[in-house]
Design an enzyme around this catalytic site. Structure first.
Site, PDB file in Angstrom:
ATOM      1  N   GLY A 144      -4.823 -15.476  -2.137  1.00 17.35           N
ATOM      2  CA  GLY A 144      -5.827 -15.910  -1.163  1.00 17.35           C
ATOM      3  C   GLY A 144      -5.465 -15.411   0.224  1.00 17.35           C
ATOM      4  N   ALA A 204       0.809 -14.165  -5.260  1.00 23.76           N
ATOM      5  CA  ALA A 204       0.033 -14.427  -6.478  1.00 23.76           C
ATOM      6  C   ALA A 204       0.937 -14.436  -7.707  1.00 23.76           C
ATOM      7  CB  ALA A 204      -1.065 -13.372  -6.620  1.00 23.76           C
ATOM      8  N   THR A 235     -15.636 -17.187  -7.951  1.00 19.79           N
ATOM      9  CA  THR A 235     -14.625 -17.162  -6.889  1.00 19.79           C
ATOM     10  C   THR A 235     -14.221 -18.572  -6.456  1.00 19.79           C
ATOM     11  OG1 THR A 235     -16.204 -17.041  -5.076  1.00 19.79           O
ATOM     12  CG2 THR A 235     -15.509 -14.944  -6.038  1.00 19.79           C
ATOM     13  N   HIS A 246      -3.353  -2.933  -0.450  1.00 21.03           N
ATOM     14  CA  HIS A 246      -3.614  -4.212   0.228  1.00 21.03           C
ATOM     15  C   HIS A 246      -3.252  -4.088   1.713  1.00 21.03           C
ATOM     16  CE1 HIS A 246      -2.899  -8.471   1.376  1.00 21.03           C
ATOM     17  NE2 HIS A 246      -3.964  -8.642   0.623  1.00 21.03           N
ATOM     18  N   GLN A 250     -23.857  -6.417   5.381  1.00 21.86           N
ATOM     19  CA  GLN A 250     -22.918  -6.599   4.267  1.00 21.86           C
ATOM     20  C   GLN A 250     -21.816  -5.537   4.340  1.00 21.86           C
ATOM     21  OE1 GLN A 250     -24.858  -5.701   0.629  1.00 21.86           O
ATOM     22  NE2 GLN A 250     -23.150  -6.275  -0.670  1.00 21.86           N
ATOM     23  N   GLU A 300     -19.349 -11.029 -11.048  1.00 18.34           N
ATOM     24  CA  GLU A 300     -18.697 -12.058 -10.220  1.00 18.34           C
ATOM     25  C   GLU A 300     -19.761 -12.823  -9.448  1.00 18.34           C
ATOM     26  OE1 GLU A 300     -15.005 -11.142  -7.997  1.00 18.34           O
ATOM     27  OE2 GLU A 300     -16.111 -11.851  -6.243  1.00 18.34           O
ATOM     28  N   TYR A 343      -5.457  -3.238  -5.693  1.00 20.72           N
ATOM     29  CA  TYR A 343      -6.069  -2.629  -4.509  1.00 20.72           C
ATOM     30  C   TYR A 343      -5.965  -1.106  -4.519  1.00 20.72           C
ATOM     31  CZ  TYR A 343      -5.978  -7.478  -3.262  1.00 20.72           C
ATOM     32  OH  TYR A 343      -6.192  -8.828  -3.294  1.00 20.72           O
TER      33      TYR A 343
HETATM   34  P1  FAD Z   1      -0.666 -10.805  -3.830  1.00 23.61           P
HETATM   35  O1  FAD Z   1      -0.661 -10.161  -5.156  1.00 23.61           O
HETATM   36  O2  FAD Z   1       0.309 -11.919  -3.581  1.00 23.61           O
HETATM   37  O3  FAD Z   1      -0.438  -9.659  -2.734  1.00 23.61           O
HETATM   38  C1  FAD Z   1      -0.609  -9.947  -1.342  1.00 23.61           C
HETATM   39  C2  FAD Z   1       0.308  -9.033  -0.527  1.00 23.61           C
HETATM   40  O4  FAD Z   1       1.666  -9.410  -0.746  1.00 23.61           O
HETATM   41  C3  FAD Z   1       0.225  -7.547  -0.914  1.00 23.61           C
HETATM   42  O5  FAD Z   1       0.361  -6.794   0.254  1.00 23.61           O
HETATM   43  C4  FAD Z   1       1.416  -7.353  -1.841  1.00 23.61           C
HETATM   44  O6  FAD Z   1       1.902  -5.999  -1.820  1.00 23.61           O
HETATM   45  C5  FAD Z   1       2.427  -8.318  -1.231  1.00 23.61           C
HETATM   46  N1  FAD Z   1       3.367  -8.848  -2.213  1.00 23.61           N
HETATM   47  C6  FAD Z   1       3.081  -9.319  -3.450  1.00 23.61           C
HETATM   48  N2  FAD Z   1       4.192  -9.752  -4.056  1.00 23.61           N
HETATM   49  C7  FAD Z   1       5.213  -9.547  -3.190  1.00 23.61           C
HETATM   50  C8  FAD Z   1       6.620  -9.780  -3.246  1.00 23.61           C
HETATM   51  N3  FAD Z   1       7.200 -10.341  -4.326  1.00 23.61           N
HETATM   52  N4  FAD Z   1       7.391  -9.439  -2.153  1.00 23.61           N
HETATM   53  C9  FAD Z   1       6.804  -8.886  -1.045  1.00 23.61           C
HETATM   54  N5  FAD Z   1       5.481  -8.642  -0.947  1.00 23.61           N
HETATM   55  C10 FAD Z   1       4.696  -8.970  -2.012  1.00 23.61           C
HETATM   56  N6  FAD Z   1      -9.837 -14.547  -2.212  1.00 23.61           N
HETATM   57  C11 FAD Z   1     -10.245 -15.847  -2.261  1.00 23.61           C
HETATM   58  O7  FAD Z   1      -9.958 -16.621  -1.347  1.00 23.61           O
HETATM   59  N7  FAD Z   1     -10.968 -16.317  -3.315  1.00 23.61           N
HETATM   60  C12 FAD Z   1     -11.312 -15.531  -4.363  1.00 23.61           C
HETATM   61  O8  FAD Z   1     -11.959 -15.990  -5.303  1.00 23.61           O
HETATM   62  C13 FAD Z   1     -10.910 -14.155  -4.342  1.00 23.61           C
HETATM   63  N8  FAD Z   1     -11.215 -13.316  -5.358  1.00 23.61           N
HETATM   64  C14 FAD Z   1     -10.757 -12.020  -5.339  1.00 23.61           C
HETATM   65  C15 FAD Z   1     -11.043 -11.180  -6.420  1.00 23.61           C
HETATM   66  C16 FAD Z   1     -10.597  -9.860  -6.431  1.00 23.61           C
HETATM   67  C17 FAD Z   1     -10.908  -8.971  -7.613  1.00 23.61           C
HETATM   68  C18 FAD Z   1      -9.855  -9.352  -5.323  1.00 23.61           C
HETATM   69  C19 FAD Z   1      -9.382  -7.926  -5.307  1.00 23.61           C
HETATM   70  C20 FAD Z   1      -9.566 -10.188  -4.244  1.00 23.61           C
HETATM   71  C21 FAD Z   1     -10.008 -11.519  -4.240  1.00 23.61           C
HETATM   72  N9  FAD Z   1      -9.726 -12.385  -3.183  1.00 23.61           N
HETATM   73  C22 FAD Z   1     -10.151 -13.691  -3.215  1.00 23.61           C
HETATM   74  C23 FAD Z   1      -9.003 -11.892  -1.991  1.00 23.61           C
HETATM   75  C24 FAD Z   1      -7.469 -12.089  -2.109  1.00 23.61           C
HETATM   76  O9  FAD Z   1      -7.172 -13.470  -2.113  1.00 23.61           O
HETATM   77  C25 FAD Z   1      -6.822 -11.395  -0.909  1.00 23.61           C
HETATM   78  O10 FAD Z   1      -6.982 -10.006  -1.014  1.00 23.61           O
HETATM   79  C26 FAD Z   1      -5.381 -11.763  -0.619  1.00 23.61           C
HETATM   80  O11 FAD Z   1      -5.052 -11.246   0.674  1.00 23.61           O
HETATM   81  C27 FAD Z   1      -4.355 -11.198  -1.591  1.00 23.61           C
HETATM   82  O12 FAD Z   1      -4.411 -11.815  -2.795  1.00 23.61           O
HETATM   83  P2  FAD Z   1      -3.557 -11.247  -4.053  1.00 23.61           P
HETATM   84  O13 FAD Z   1      -3.724 -12.202  -5.125  1.00 23.61           O
HETATM   85  O14 FAD Z   1      -3.865  -9.829  -4.277  1.00 23.61           O
HETATM   86  O15 FAD Z   1      -2.063 -11.383  -3.418  1.00 23.61           O
END
Ligand code: FAD
Length: 286
Positions: free
Chosen positions: A109, A124, A48, A148, A211, A17, A144
């Site tokens: 995000g 997401a 990212t 999360h 870090q 990454e 996670y």
């Molecule tokens: P989601 O999958 O939407 O989950 C977020 C929260 O919502 C979780 O607690 C989940 O349990 C809950 N949730 C999900 N769906 C529902 C539903 N239907 N009803 C109720 N609750 C729900 N951030 C950046 O800004 N840029 C990046 O490039 C970036 N890259 C990343 C790469 C990796 C491998 C990882 C692990 C994280 C990255 N992140 C990045 C961070 C990420 O954006 C954050 O962790 C963010 O808070 C959650 O994103 P997610 O896509 O996991 O969200």
């Protein structure tokens, strides 16, 4: 090629990454890092994306395009949706398609202070569904091992993850962790819940004390005793800490591969030296 297909080859997939520069002036540094990383021949490199919809986002496509079209390595563009409307996502999908980029890591995000989140995409999974309906992209999602930070429980988080997979996430990339047992336990629970897509383990080689503090605040990863001891021993000797951090990451990866992990995703921090040291040690094991 879609990232999902890489997992059909019955071996551990290795990916890196990188992140775009914070300022336009830093882009050359990223290009230089990518040029060195490509020699390590990872299966793919992901780039990212800024959550806030800032100018930084422009470089995600540009860097992913360089990786794919100049260096011939598969690339995966991260895309966040918390501050995007459908029209913003449409614009990015068009740009990715025009640049021959076939894979997207679809993310919600993190909310940015002082910016009111947009309402088109709440999670997401909404973005995963939208991408699947509006283009021919391979889509991955984040997961996670230590839950999360906003989830009420691990069970709820895993059920939400299952929904994300059902919406079309074909592979998963994990948050970083320093204790492999969290990953094994999480993966087993996901399998029991019916999540069967490949899950790639996110490994962050830690090479300086600041870090670690930043990472732990951001993602809440637990620090095992042997990791804490390592930091305490070498924190005043930066070069020794780099060696120790690399050795720790290699140790984690060897254990993951021995336990049949689907893939290893190295958070390179745009540092080809560290990526090289790790890759040279594990390449023969994949
Ligand atoms: P989601 O999958 O939407 O989950 C977020 C929260 O919502 C979780 O607690 C989940 O349990 C809950 N949730 C999900 N769906 C529902 C539903 N239907 N009803 C109720 N609750 C729900 N951030 C950046 O800004 N840029 C990046 O490039 C970036 N890259 C990343 C790469 C990796 C491998 C990882 C692990 C994280 C990255 N992140 C990045 C961070 C990420 O954006 C954050 O962790 C963010 O808070 C959650 O994103 P997610 O896509 O996991 O969200």
């Amino acid at each position: 090629m879609k990232i999902r297909e890489l997992y059909n080859e019955n071996r551990t997939v290795l990916s890196f990454e990188v992140f775009p520069p914070k300022k336009t002036s830093g882009v050359e540094t990223v290009y230089k890092a990518v040029e060195e990383l490509k020699d390590l021949k990872p299966d793919y490199i992901s780039v990212t994306y800024g959550a806030g919809g800032s100018a930084v986002n422009n470089f995600t496509c540009e860097i992913a395009s360089l990786i794919k079209n100049k260096y011939g390595i598969e690339s995966m563009a991260h895309l966040t949706c918390v501050n995007s409307e459908k029209s913003d996502v449409d614009r990015v999908l068009k740009e990715l398609k025009e640049n021959n980029i076939e894979n997207i890591l679809a993310l919600r995000g993190d909310r940015v202070p002082d910016i009111e989140p947009k309402t088109d995409f709440k999670y997401a999974s909404d973005l995963v569904t939208y991408i699947k309906e509006n283009g021919d992209f391979g889509v991955s999602g984040a997961c996670y091992p230590e839950t999360h930070s906003e989830a009420k429980s691990q069970k709820e988080d895993i059920l939400n993850l299952k929904h994300k997979v059902e919406c079309g996430a074909e592979t998963l990339v994990s948050q970083l962790f320093f204790d492999n047992n969290y990953f094994y336990d999480f993966k087993e629970k996901c399998e029991i819940a019916g999540i069967s897509v490949p899950m790639c383990a996110g490994i962050m080689p830690v090479t300086n004390k600041n870090q670690i503090e930043r990472m732990v605040t951001m993602c809440g990863a637990s620090l095992p005793q042997k990791f804490v001891k390592m930091i305490q021993k070498y924190e005043a000797r930066p070069e020794a800490l780099i060696d120790a951090g690399i050795a720790y990451a290699i140790d984690q990866i060897v254990d993951l591969i021995s336990n049949g992990v689907d893939g290893v995703h190295i958070y390179t921090m745009n540092n080809p030296y560290i990526a090289r040291k790790i890759t040279e040690s594990i390449k023969g094991l994949l």
